[in-house]
Write an enzyme that holds these catalytic residues in place. Sequence first.
Site, PDB file in Angstrom:
ATOM      1  N   LYS A 174      -8.866 -14.473  11.052  1.00 17.22           N
ATOM      2  CA  LYS A 174      -8.480 -15.430  11.599  1.00 17.22           C
ATOM      3  C   LYS A 174      -7.713 -15.142  12.597  1.00 17.22           C
ATOM      4  O   LYS A 174      -6.515 -14.904  12.606  1.00 17.22           O
ATOM      5  CB  LYS A 174      -7.970 -16.369  10.592  1.00 17.22           C
ATOM      6  CG  LYS A 174      -7.574 -17.793  11.030  1.00 17.22           C
ATOM      7  CD  LYS A 174      -6.442 -18.465  10.297  1.00 17.22           C
ATOM      8  CE  LYS A 174      -5.249 -18.108  10.960  1.00 17.22           C
ATOM      9  NZ  LYS A 174      -5.025 -18.632  12.254  1.00 17.22           N
ATOM     10  N   GLU A 249       2.654  -6.367   9.297  1.00 11.37           N
ATOM     11  CA  GLU A 249       3.248  -6.002  10.561  1.00 11.37           C
ATOM     12  C   GLU A 249       4.067  -7.305  10.920  1.00 11.37           C
ATOM     13  O   GLU A 249       3.473  -8.306  11.499  1.00 11.37           O
ATOM     14  CB  GLU A 249       2.151  -5.631  11.557  1.00 11.37           C
ATOM     15  CG  GLU A 249       1.092  -4.562  11.196  1.00 11.37           C
ATOM     16  CD  GLU A 249       1.914  -3.377  11.123  1.00 11.37           C
ATOM     17  OE1 GLU A 249       3.181  -3.174  11.681  1.00 11.37           O
ATOM     18  OE2 GLU A 249       1.303  -2.436  10.448  1.00 11.37           O
ATOM     19  N   CYS A 283       6.766  -7.825  19.160  1.00 10.33           N
ATOM     20  CA  CYS A 283       7.402  -7.698  18.125  1.00 10.33           C
ATOM     21  C   CYS A 283       8.297  -6.213  18.278  1.00 10.33           C
ATOM     22  O   CYS A 283       9.402  -6.223  17.784  1.00 10.33           O
ATOM     23  CB  CYS A 283       6.532  -7.391  16.907  1.00 10.33           C
ATOM     24  SG  CYS A 283       5.144  -5.969  17.455  1.00 10.33           S
ATOM     25  N   GLU A 383      14.903 -13.022  15.701  1.00 13.96           N
ATOM     26  CA  GLU A 383      13.910 -12.669  16.680  1.00 13.96           C
ATOM     27  C   GLU A 383      13.740 -13.716  17.534  1.00 13.96           C
ATOM     28  O   GLU A 383      13.323 -14.908  17.162  1.00 13.96           O
ATOM     29  CB  GLU A 383      12.810 -12.327  15.934  1.00 13.96           C
ATOM     30  CG  GLU A 383      11.515 -11.814  16.931  1.00 13.96           C
ATOM     31  CD  GLU A 383      10.253 -11.277  16.271  1.00 13.96           C
ATOM     32  OE1 GLU A 383       9.918 -12.197  15.476  1.00 13.96           O
ATOM     33  OE2 GLU A 383       9.692 -10.436  16.652  1.00 13.96           O
TER      34      GLU A 383
HETATM   35  P1  NAD Z   1       3.140 -16.641  12.649  1.00 10.02           P
HETATM   36  O1  NAD Z   1       3.663 -15.784  11.513  1.00 10.02           O
HETATM   37  O2  NAD Z   1       3.656 -18.114  12.829  1.00 10.02           O
HETATM   38  O3  NAD Z   1       1.403 -16.501  12.796  1.00 10.02           O
HETATM   39  C1  NAD Z   1       0.931 -15.435  12.660  1.00 10.02           C
HETATM   40  C2  NAD Z   1      -0.494 -15.928  11.871  1.00 10.02           C
HETATM   41  O4  NAD Z   1      -0.431 -16.614  10.805  1.00 10.02           O
HETATM   42  C3  NAD Z   1      -1.364 -16.920  12.926  1.00 10.02           C
HETATM   43  O5  NAD Z   1      -2.785 -16.688  12.876  1.00 10.02           O
HETATM   44  C4  NAD Z   1      -1.004 -18.063  12.032  1.00 10.02           C
HETATM   45  O6  NAD Z   1      -2.224 -19.382  12.028  1.00 10.02           O
HETATM   46  C5  NAD Z   1      -1.115 -17.583  10.424  1.00 10.02           C
HETATM   47  N1  NAD Z   1      -0.522 -18.243   9.757  1.00 10.02           N
HETATM   48  C6  NAD Z   1       0.634 -19.209   9.993  1.00 10.02           C
HETATM   49  N2  NAD Z   1       1.011 -19.652   8.496  1.00 10.02           N
HETATM   50  C7  NAD Z   1       0.305 -19.184   7.676  1.00 10.02           C
HETATM   51  C8  NAD Z   1       0.165 -19.247   6.183  1.00 10.02           C
HETATM   52  N3  NAD Z   1       1.057 -20.004   5.407  1.00 10.02           N
HETATM   53  N4  NAD Z   1      -0.675 -18.342   5.593  1.00 10.02           N
HETATM   54  C9  NAD Z   1      -1.495 -17.636   6.359  1.00 10.02           C
HETATM   55  N5  NAD Z   1      -1.463 -17.483   7.640  1.00 10.02           N
HETATM   56  C10 NAD Z   1      -0.463 -18.148   8.390  1.00 10.02           C
HETATM   57  O7  NAD Z   1       3.749 -15.906  13.836  1.00 10.02           O
HETATM   58  P2  NAD Z   1       3.315 -16.112  15.399  1.00 10.02           P
HETATM   59  O8  NAD Z   1       4.494 -16.897  15.842  1.00 10.02           O
HETATM   60  O9  NAD Z   1       1.873 -16.506  15.711  1.00 10.02           O
HETATM   61  O10 NAD Z   1       3.464 -14.799  16.265  1.00 10.02           O
HETATM   62  C11 NAD Z   1       4.731 -14.112  16.398  1.00 10.02           C
HETATM   63  C12 NAD Z   1       5.264 -13.175  15.163  1.00 10.02           C
HETATM   64  O11 NAD Z   1       4.492 -12.199  15.065  1.00 10.02           O
HETATM   65  C13 NAD Z   1       6.477 -12.488  15.767  1.00 10.02           C
HETATM   66  O12 NAD Z   1       7.454 -12.663  14.553  1.00 10.02           O
HETATM   67  C14 NAD Z   1       6.316 -11.181  16.157  1.00 10.02           C
HETATM   68  O13 NAD Z   1       7.313 -10.328  15.887  1.00 10.02           O
HETATM   69  C15 NAD Z   1       5.152 -10.715  15.127  1.00 10.02           C
HETATM   70  N6  NAD Z   1       4.187  -9.730  15.419  1.00 10.02           N
HETATM   71  C16 NAD Z   1       4.357  -8.513  14.832  1.00 10.02           C
HETATM   72  C17 NAD Z   1       3.723  -7.622  15.236  1.00 10.02           C
HETATM   73  C18 NAD Z   1       3.980  -6.180  14.588  1.00 10.02           C
HETATM   74  O14 NAD Z   1       2.904  -5.450  14.681  1.00 10.02           O
HETATM   75  N7  NAD Z   1       4.885  -5.774  13.547  1.00 10.02           N
HETATM   76  C19 NAD Z   1       2.830  -7.587  16.292  1.00 10.02           C
HETATM   77  C20 NAD Z   1       2.914  -8.754  17.215  1.00 10.02           C
HETATM   78  C21 NAD Z   1       3.615  -9.802  16.625  1.00 10.02           C
END
Ligand code: NAD
Length: 489
Positions: A174, A249, A283, A383
């Site tokens: 997804k 991650e 991230c 963050e």
């Molecule tokens: P997010 O957690 O809001 O969303 C990430 C994904 O999860 C999206 O596809 C979203 O639709 C889905 N999602 C949201 N709520 C959900 C739920 N209840 N159940 C299942 N899936 C759900 O994060 P974001 O704002 O899209 O991305 C930014 C974040 O991602 C930052 O915190 C960043 O640090 C992190 N990130 C981490 C890494 C890593 O490798 N550690 C890499 C890139 C980004």
Amino acid sequence: MHFQTKLFINGEFADAHDGATIEVLNPHDNSHLAAVAEAKPTDIDQAVEAATKAFPGWSTTAAADRGRLLLKLADAIEAHGEDLAQVEALDTGHPIRDARLLDVGRTAATFRYFGGMADKLEGFIVPADSGFLNYVTREPVGVVGQIVPWNFPLMFTSWKMGPALAAGNTVVMKPAELTPLSSLKIAELMAEVGFPKGVVNILPGYGAVAGQYLAEHPGVHKIAFTGSTVTGRKIVQASAGNLKRVQLELGGKGANIVFDDADIKAAINGSAFAIFHNQGQACIAGSRLLLHEKIANQFLDGFLALAKSIRVGNPLEPATEMGPLTSMGHRDRVLGYCEVARKEGGEIIIGGKAPDDPALAKGCYLTPTVVCAKPQDRVCQEEVFGPFVSVSTFKDEDEVIKIANGTAYGLGGGLWTRDLRRAHAVARHLISGMVWINCYKRAHPGSPFGGVRGSGYGREMGFDAMHEYTYPKSVWLNVDASIPPFYKR
Ligand code: NAD
């Protein structure tokens, strides 16, 4: 430009069963880019069923043949590189020069790496009890759900699907609702190079609906998630129903430490890349700049001059070095942190506003923002995920190690010094999945990537990733052992 807008289920592109769509916007001006099918539970069920049916065939396909398809995919990505770069730049706001070089280049490289890896994952023999052969194989986990965020949507297709497919799993992915276009383009290329039906399914949808459902799904054996720490916790809870494996991650708050003996020019350049590349939406961004008090002023003069000179503009312009943030909601959230900083006594030294250029007025733009703050302030602890860097000073190694380790995260961090002893000593003490010395944000398909503590668990890349997507099976064979009877009858 043509965009693929349908769900990819069982090798075919289809509308959502109820015809629902998600509007995808161009962050440059918030104009309409595409209406993409929105997956709901019924669509996810179909995809899980297809992945379940495909698993027996795919998991027993010769590893080299699975690898060959991944290698073909890497070639196809390069052949369609310009299209992919344009899609990524339009959808996410990545500057086109980065999209071409980094996003497309690394995506192809990662699929290629795991294509080559498919038949390198060996088992082993345990020198166990006399008369027995005990061998251990690595078995694919099964149907894997993968949920990715919007900051590097193209690259994450390869980070997640590369090892999962190489190891023989089938996938339901997804993508983020904000940026689904490049992953659907990858789905087209997968169909073109001949991945069997059902092995890969890609379904855009909202997190709280499709994501949550996938994470809870009893037919899914593992969930691999990249995203925020808050959502990571929900994923763990959702996984409890069938105790599926979880790989997380999550977010980070990278400390970027500059010692007084550093090559200041290199540190300025590297530190700007650490925070401003991809508009800070990474991230592993070096979002906390920790400067030794002796060189703080000299460093800041150069750093601010460089930050002010960064060319913010339309991502499609080849000269653009920083594009818009990926959504208006997120831009406003980042701006909100300027207010948070002020309230806590911090000082916005530069930025904290949209650029003056009227051509950018409708977009999600923000100028590079540098804020002086105390290590315990919210802007140094939470963050922000934007072109927003906090600056604090320190006196010595012990103090900076404490500051660097003083957040809930543990993903990536860096240090700049010419002293070899100090470099290794500080690296040893940082609580962090990755440490960069005299560089920042390096990643390679062979090098383990991931965090500790609030940044999650599990690793992408390399053999670690192959282990994440397999489990060890220990097989015992009685070759010529004589086993005395346990029950003496
Ligand atoms: P997010 O957690 O809001 O969303 C990430 C994904 O999860 C999206 O596809 C979203 O639709 C889905 N999602 C949201 N709520 C959900 C739920 N209840 N159940 C299942 N899936 C759900 O994060 P974001 O704002 O899209 O991305 C930014 C974040 O991602 C930052 O915190 C960043 O640090 C992190 N990130 C981490 C890494 C890593 O490798 N550690 C890499 C890139 C980004």
